[in-house]
Design a protein around this motif. Structure first.
Motif, PDB file in Angstrom:
ATOM      1  N   MET A 140       0.805  -1.220   0.000  1.00 25.27           N
ATOM      2  CA  MET A 140       0.000   0.000   0.000  1.00 25.27           C
ATOM      3  C   MET A 140       0.843   1.279   0.000  1.00 25.27           C
ATOM      4  O   MET A 140       0.437   2.301   0.547  1.00 25.27           O
ATOM      5  CB  MET A 140      -0.974   0.008   1.184  1.00 25.27           C
ATOM      6  CG  MET A 140      -2.172  -0.899   0.984  1.00 25.27           C
ATOM      7  SD  MET A 140      -3.489  -0.571   2.165  1.00 25.27           S
ATOM      8  CE  MET A 140      -4.850  -1.487   1.436  1.00 25.27           C
ATOM      9  N   GLN A 141       2.025   1.225  -0.618  1.00 28.97           N
ATOM     10  CA  GLN A 141       2.897   2.393  -0.688  1.00 28.97           C
ATOM     11  C   GLN A 141       3.428   2.554  -2.111  1.00 28.97           C
ATOM     12  O   GLN A 141       3.165   1.733  -2.992  1.00 28.97           O
ATOM     13  CB  GLN A 141       4.078   2.233   0.267  1.00 28.97           C
ATOM     14  CG  GLN A 141       3.703   2.104   1.720  1.00 28.97           C
ATOM     15  CD  GLN A 141       4.881   1.637   2.539  1.00 28.97           C
ATOM     16  OE1 GLN A 141       5.841   2.372   2.751  1.00 28.97           O
ATOM     17  NE2 GLN A 141       4.835   0.391   2.997  1.00 28.97           N
ATOM     18  N   VAL A 142       4.187   3.630  -2.319  1.00 30.96           N
ATOM     19  CA  VAL A 142       4.844   3.902  -3.592  1.00 30.96           C
ATOM     20  C   VAL A 142       6.347   3.968  -3.327  1.00 30.96           C
ATOM     21  O   VAL A 142       6.816   4.875  -2.627  1.00 30.96           O
ATOM     22  CB  VAL A 142       4.355   5.221  -4.211  1.00 30.96           C
ATOM     23  CG1 VAL A 142       5.101   5.506  -5.513  1.00 30.96           C
ATOM     24  CG2 VAL A 142       2.854   5.167  -4.453  1.00 30.96           C
ATOM     25  N   ALA A 143       7.071   3.013  -3.858  1.00 31.24           N
ATOM     26  CA  ALA A 143       8.531   3.008  -3.665  1.00 31.24           C
ATOM     27  C   ALA A 143       9.137   4.243  -4.324  1.00 31.24           C
ATOM     28  O   ALA A 143       8.778   4.625  -5.431  1.00 31.24           O
ATOM     29  CB  ALA A 143       9.127   1.743  -4.286  1.00 31.24           C
ATOM     30  N   GLY A 144      10.040   4.888  -3.612  1.00 37.79           N
ATOM     31  CA  GLY A 144      10.713   6.063  -4.161  1.00 37.79           C
ATOM     32  C   GLY A 144       9.890   7.326  -4.170  1.00 37.79           C
ATOM     33  O   GLY A 144      10.317   8.346  -4.732  1.00 37.79           O
ATOM     34  N   LEU A 145       8.723   7.335  -3.547  1.00 40.95           N
ATOM     35  CA  LEU A 145       7.896   8.545  -3.490  1.00 40.95           C
ATOM     36  C   LEU A 145       8.678   9.649  -2.777  1.00 40.95           C
ATOM     37  O   LEU A 145       9.226   9.449  -1.692  1.00 40.95           O
ATOM     38  CB  LEU A 145       6.599   8.253  -2.738  1.00 40.95           C
ATOM     39  CG  LEU A 145       5.562   9.378  -2.700  1.00 40.95           C
ATOM     40  CD1 LEU A 145       4.906   9.555  -4.069  1.00 40.95           C
ATOM     41  CD2 LEU A 145       4.480   9.070  -1.644  1.00 40.95           C
TER      42      LEU A 145
END
Length: 545
Positions: free
Chosen positions: A105-110
């Protein structure tokens, strides 16, 4: 960097059937669901968000259920949740909170343009903005364990506030490095409702709405977030054809989030806006909320029929809002004519009514509808209050084709309201006679009246299990209400007499008794059954604990 596998690592607090507490992994929650009483979130809204996560997993693991027959087969099997274990094994990689490329439930490198990392106060909803009083986290949150961070991550997608947020690099909506208001997380729009049973397993099955349920729409390709392409910082490209159903809605990525951590704990967060979702007319996709018709929105959107989520009023107990849970007479009359219904009850309760009609649930089964929601303030940028209430009742009250018991329950609430209004009017009359302002005494008396009736009503409603005449039950309730409100009035009159003398309050007392008798006309009715439900001698069925 080591991972944190939500499938096998403990992160979900639960209350077991024996009253003890445990922290469990996803695998353990489904394996032991029959022995778990309920999940216990850090806030009630967190419990609601986690319940939706579990339902999304179960819906996807059983690929449905497609219809009521599939639900029956599942519910009658010795291990109805057995498909979840292999399912979680297949998708284990997407349930890693710290995965370098596809974190849960996340965005890598955000990142933001200036690589800012915000305090965890942005993520944790029980930290008051600018007001650290009455919190165990004073003055803020410096670190979170991975287990706690995972719970607040799920909660943020569901209930995060609106307002100006960090602007993610790569999001074309960002202006001047900022993300401008897009609304609260999806579940924050809802007046959340789900049916609670004796165990977590029963709760999950009761709320597992079949794809072909009446008034419910599910697309063939309905999928949760972890079976979709990994989100980037921008909006997803397929939003015009979504949401596809409950699996999509229960895991809707309303935010773009990246947890900053070391090998021991989480110490910061990047939290930005994600996928927007129009609120109106989502009742055929979203089963865990009641809905209300909005004529202003119909004019604004130029649509003939617009329904908006029916939020919870923090000032009203669950039993006083019973018409939002049961089939009301207003709804029945309007749906039979040309005008659309003013209110629609939650799809999960309509589904349970369907199961009751098909005799897949016993008519006297007691469930506990839970009402959970967030009340936002200051342009939805803060959470002012969290609503959490419930009421135990028999599923026969949800029966759409046999509404007489539901009508008796709703009418009893109306009886109570009229009687309490008479008590409030008495307090106002006494204040007016003494030359005092009337509003505050009236409000205080009404609050007192509803408070005195709260416990007795909750005990009375469980007697409406289909085994007694509903008219006799309502008669018994009017007698109980009369006794309680009359005694409360006697206390008000005695207190007033001490201050002003009996003669000044005599007229007010006569008027009060006339109003109370008019509000409760059935109390003189002689029921045909001597064993009238709701009388003090009548045994109360054990409610759902």
């Amino acid at each position: 960097m080591p991972g944190f596998d939500l499938v096998s690592r403990p992160w979900l607090p639960a209350q077991l059937s024996d009253g003890t507490a445990a922290k469990l992994s996803l695998n353990e929650v489904f394996t032991r669901a029959a022995d778990i009483r309920r999940l216990v979130g850090d806030l009630p809204t967190q419990e609601f968000a986690l319940m939706r996560l579990l339902l999304a997993i179960l819906h996807d693991a059983v690929d449905g259920p497609e219809d009521i027959d599939a639900w029956q087969e599942l519910s009658e099997s010795p291990q109805p949740l057995a498909a979840v274990g292999p399912y979680l094994d297949r998708h284990r990689e997407r349930f890693d909170l710290l995965h370098p490329a596809q974190p849960f439930m996340q965005v890598a490198g955000l990142r933001t343009q200036k690589d800012e990392v915000a305090s965890l106060n942005r993520l944790v909803a029980d930290v008051p903005n600018g007001d650290p009083f009455f919190t165990m986290r004073q003055p803020g949150v410096e670190t979170l364990s991975f287990a706690e961070a995972a719970r607040w991550l799920v909660h943020a997608h569901a209930f995060d506030t609106s307002g100006i947020k960090s602007g993610a690099v790569g999001d074309p909506r960002v202006k001047g490095g900022k993300g401008y208001p897009q609304g609260v997380g999806w579940a924050g729009n809802l007046g959340g409702v789900f049916a609670e049973g004796d165990s977590l397993q029963q709760t999950l099955l009761l709320n597992l709405v079949a794809s072909d349920a009446s008034g419910f729409t599910v697309d063939k390709d309905d999928r949760p977030a972890w079976r979709r392409d990994q989100c980037g910082p921008h909006m997803q490209d397929d939003l015009t054809s979504r949401p596809t159903g409950p699996r999509d809605l229960y895991t809707w990525q309303s935010r773009r989030i990246r947890l900053h951590h070391d090998d021991r704990a989480v110490h910061g967060v990047v939290l930005c806006y994600g996928d927007p979702l129009p609120v109106h007319n989502s009742h055929q996709r979203e089963p865990m909320s009641g809905w209300r018709r909005s004529i202003p929105q119909e004019k604004k959107l130029k649509e003939p029929r617009v329904y908006m989520p029916r939020g919870h009023d923090p000032a009203r107990s669950a039993w006083r809002s019973l018409d939002a849970l049961l089939t009301s007479r207003t709804e029945e009359q309007t749906t039979q004519g040309t005008e659309p219904a003013r209110y629609l009850r939650a799809g999960v309760l309509k589904w349970i009514a369907e199961l009751t009609h098909e005799r897949l649930l016993p008519r006297d089964l007691l469930i506990r509808p839970r009402l959970i929601g967030a009340v936002y303030g200051t342009q939805q940028s803060v959470i002012d209050e969290v609503v959490d209430d419930s009421i135990a009742l028999s599923v026969v009250l949800l029966h759409e084709r046999d509404p007489k018991h539901a009508q008796a329950a709703i009418s009893a609430v109306e009886d109570s309201t009229k009687a309490v209004r008479a008590l409030g009017d008495l307090a106002a009359d006494l204040a007016r006679t003494a030359g005092r302002p009337t509003e505050a005494p009236s409000d205080t008396a009404r609050d007192l009246g509803f408070g005195l009736l709260d416990g007795p009503y909750r005990k009375w409603i469980v007697t409406l299990d289909g085994s007694h005449d509903p008219l006799a039950a309502r008669t018994a309730w009017q007698r109980t209400t009369y006794r309680i409100i009359r005694n409360a009035a006697s206390d008000l009159l005695a207190a007033d007499a001490d201050a002003t003398g009996w003669l000044d309050s005599a007229k007010s007392e006569r008027v009060f008794h006339a109003r109370l008798s008019k509000a409760l006309p059935l109390r003189h009715h002689t029921p045909p059954d001597a064993a009238t439900p709701g009388e003090q001698a009548h045994p109360i069925k054990e409610t759902v604990r």
